[in-house]
Design an enzyme around this catalytic site. Structure first.
Site, mmCIF file in Angstrom:
data_model
loop_
_atom_site.group_PDB
_atom_site.id
_atom_site.type_symbol
_atom_site.label_atom_id
_atom_site.label_comp_id
_atom_site.label_asym_id
_atom_site.label_seq_id
_atom_site.Cartn_x
_atom_site.Cartn_y
_atom_site.Cartn_z
ATOM 1 N N LYS A 1 42.002 33.426 50.122
ATOM 2 C CA LYS A 1 42.489 34.207 51.267
ATOM 3 C C LYS A 1 42.614 33.321 52.500
ATOM 4 C CE LYS A 1 40.773 38.484 49.378
ATOM 5 N NZ LYS A 1 39.655 39.399 49.188
ATOM 6 N N GLN B 1 34.276 41.356 51.946
ATOM 7 C CA GLN B 1 34.510 41.165 50.511
ATOM 8 C C GLN B 1 33.573 42.060 49.699
ATOM 9 O OE1 GLN B 1 36.913 39.258 49.241
ATOM 10 N NE2 GLN B 1 36.339 39.440 47.109
ATOM 11 N N ASP C 1 42.027 46.083 54.717
ATOM 12 C CA ASP C 1 41.876 46.524 53.326
ATOM 13 C C ASP C 1 42.316 47.973 53.152
ATOM 14 O OD1 ASP C 1 40.903 44.701 51.398
ATOM 15 O OD2 ASP C 1 38.890 44.746 52.271
HETATM 16 N N1 GUE Z 1 37.280 43.859 50.400
HETATM 17 C C1 GUE Z 1 37.874 43.450 49.280
HETATM 18 N N2 GUE Z 1 39.223 43.441 49.209
HETATM 19 C C2 GUE Z 1 39.854 43.020 48.075
HETATM 20 O O1 GUE Z 1 41.108 43.030 47.998
HETATM 21 C C3 GUE Z 1 39.057 42.568 46.973
HETATM 22 C C4 GUE Z 1 37.662 42.586 47.106
HETATM 23 N N3 GUE Z 1 37.106 43.037 48.253
HETATM 24 N N4 GUE Z 1 36.872 42.196 46.082
HETATM 25 C C5 GUE Z 1 37.409 41.680 44.837
HETATM 26 C C6 GUE Z 1 38.800 42.201 44.557
HETATM 27 C C7 GUE Z 1 39.582 41.322 43.600
HETATM 28 N N5 GUE Z 1 40.683 40.782 44.363
HETATM 29 C C8 GUE Z 1 41.555 39.797 43.911
HETATM 30 C C9 GUE Z 1 42.404 39.110 44.740
HETATM 31 C C10 GUE Z 1 43.197 38.082 44.273
HETATM 32 C C11 GUE Z 1 43.169 37.704 42.963
HETATM 33 C C12 GUE Z 1 44.015 36.559 42.493
HETATM 34 O O2 GUE Z 1 44.652 35.875 43.267
HETATM 35 N N6 GUE Z 1 44.022 36.267 41.173
HETATM 36 C C13 GUE Z 1 44.769 35.166 40.578
HETATM 37 C C14 GUE Z 1 43.848 34.292 39.727
HETATM 38 C C15 GUE Z 1 42.666 33.742 40.458
HETATM 39 C C16 GUE Z 1 41.753 32.953 39.525
HETATM 40 O O3 GUE Z 1 42.249 32.042 38.849
HETATM 41 O O4 GUE Z 1 40.549 33.267 39.487
HETATM 42 C C17 GUE Z 1 45.846 35.709 39.674
HETATM 43 O O5 GUE Z 1 45.705 36.836 39.189
HETATM 44 O O6 GUE Z 1 46.828 34.994 39.435
HETATM 45 C C18 GUE Z 1 42.351 38.388 42.106
HETATM 46 C C19 GUE Z 1 41.572 39.434 42.574
HETATM 47 C C20 GUE Z 1 40.633 41.271 45.627
HETATM 48 N N7 GUE Z 1 39.611 42.101 45.789
#
Ligand code: GUE
Ligand code: NDP
Length: 291
Positions: A53, A97, A120
């Site tokens: 982020k 988070q 969020d």
């Molecule tokens: N307050 C809060 N807001 C959120 O939006 C929030 C949170 N907490 N807690 C956890 C979850 C999960 N989440 C993700 C964001 C980006 C990827 C992302 O970029 N994933 C990559 C892969 C990343 C990797 O390789 O580990 C992809 O899918 O291509 C995944 C999961 C946001 N979340």
């Protein structure tokens, strides 16, 4: 036949380019949008997300601030950080988070965030606004899924959408956005009876369960569009990899379009967070969406 791949990375790059251009316009007027990310504890996955982020924010010209508290931090300590950020006019967006350590009441912390800075979209003021159709900050993951669906299908009116999962952060806001887009919406959860039968009637499937490859080919109507929100780390052939809630290889020949994991919804979530931070900054400076 094989489904079209919905490229979340490319779609995210488009959103980030738009946001970057709009941030530059704001900066020329002396406004620098800023996003504060609060991380409590040392969960490795959360650390990766927070780092991503901050990287994306810097790429689009959004100033980022990171607040890290130990896993044993008290709820009061977290609330104090949030109160400080609420009071700081130079901070436009606040993201705490999730998940928070078990001893901290998540709702209490999320409700303490100024709704105008709640990028969020988890505060009840924004949740209620979404369900009433008011223009509010909407949760990033469902908003990202909507962008992918609109890019793929255009108008969604009259489509039958099935959302698998009913969490506050994905399933419920996803259902609200699909309804606002004039879909007929069915929400499935762990108590649903014969979920594969209901899901098999969907034109659009959004999977947000957290169970690796739960949704197989028998859940999918031929030609359906499948959005896989799931991010599950599994061990396979002696190595660790990420898979979605959808059995990608099995569903690929059945669906008309599908998001991969990784490279689907994940990158869009972060792009929409930047979009929300830009919107929040504009609103806090009394500017309309076009300015
Ligand atoms: N307050 C809060 N807001 C959120 O939006 C929030 C949170 N907490 N807690 C956890 C979850 C999960 N989440 C993700 C964001 C980006 C990827 C992302 O970029 N994933 C990559 C892969 C990343 C990797 O390789 O580990 C992809 O899918 O291509 C995944 C999961 C946001 N979340
Ligand atoms: N790509 C991204 O940006 C993001 C990805 N995620 C990922 O999305 C997935 C879901 O996350 P989240 O919504 O937070 O998860 P939650 O654990 O909060 O919710 C899971 C939901 O799935 C339902 N469920 C569980 N088992 C079944 C089943 N057998 N059949 C049907 N429904 C079931 C649960 O039902 P019940 O309510 O009855 O318990 C619940 O509503 C996770 O893999 C997570 O990592 C999450 C956020 C962002």
């Amino acid at each position: 036949m094989s489904a079209q791949l919905i490229d979340g990375k490319a779609a995210a790059a488009r959103v980030l380019a738009e946001v970057g251009a709009d941030v530059a316009v704001l900066k020329a007027r002396g406004i620098e949008p800023a996003l504060a990310v609060v991380l409590v504890g040392d969960d490795p996955a959360s650390q990766v997300y927070v780092r991503n982020k901050v990287l994306r924010a810097n790429e689009v010209g959004i100033r980022s601030l990171e607040y890290r508290l130990g896993a044993d931090a008290s709820a009061e300590a977290v609330l104090e950080v949030v109160a400080g950020l609420n009071a700081d006019a130079s901070v436009n967006g606040i993201l705490v988070q999730l998940p928070l350590p078990a001893h901290i009441d998540e709702t209490r912390v999320l409700q303490a965030i100024d709704p105008a800075k709640d990028v969020d979209g988890f505060h009840s003021e924004n949740v209620g606004g979404l369900s009433q159709g008011r223009p509010v900050l909407t949760p990033c993951t469902p908003a990202g899924c909507m962008r992918l669906l609109r890019d793929t299908l255009g108008d969604l009116s009259g489509k039958h959408a099935v959302v698998v999962g009913r969490s506050n952060i994905v399933g419920k806001p996803m259902a609200a956005l699909l309804l606002a887009a004039n879909c007929s919406v069915t929400v499935l959860h762990s108590r649903s009876v014969k979920p594969e039968k209901l899901c098999g009637q969907a034109d659009i499937v959004v999977a947000a369960v957290g169970r690796p490859r739960m949704i197989g080919a028998d859940w999918i109507k031929p030609g359906a569009v499948v959005i896989d929100v799931g991010i599950n780390r599994i061990e396979e052939n002696g190595r660790s990899r990420l898979v979605g809630d959808v059995d990608f290889d099995a569903v690929l020949p059945v669906a008309s379009a599908i998001t991969p994991v990784p490279g689907g919804v994940g990158p869009m979530t972060i792009a929409m967070l930047m979009h929300n931070t830009l919107l929040a900054a504009r609103q806090q400076h009394g500017l309309s969406a076009q300015e």
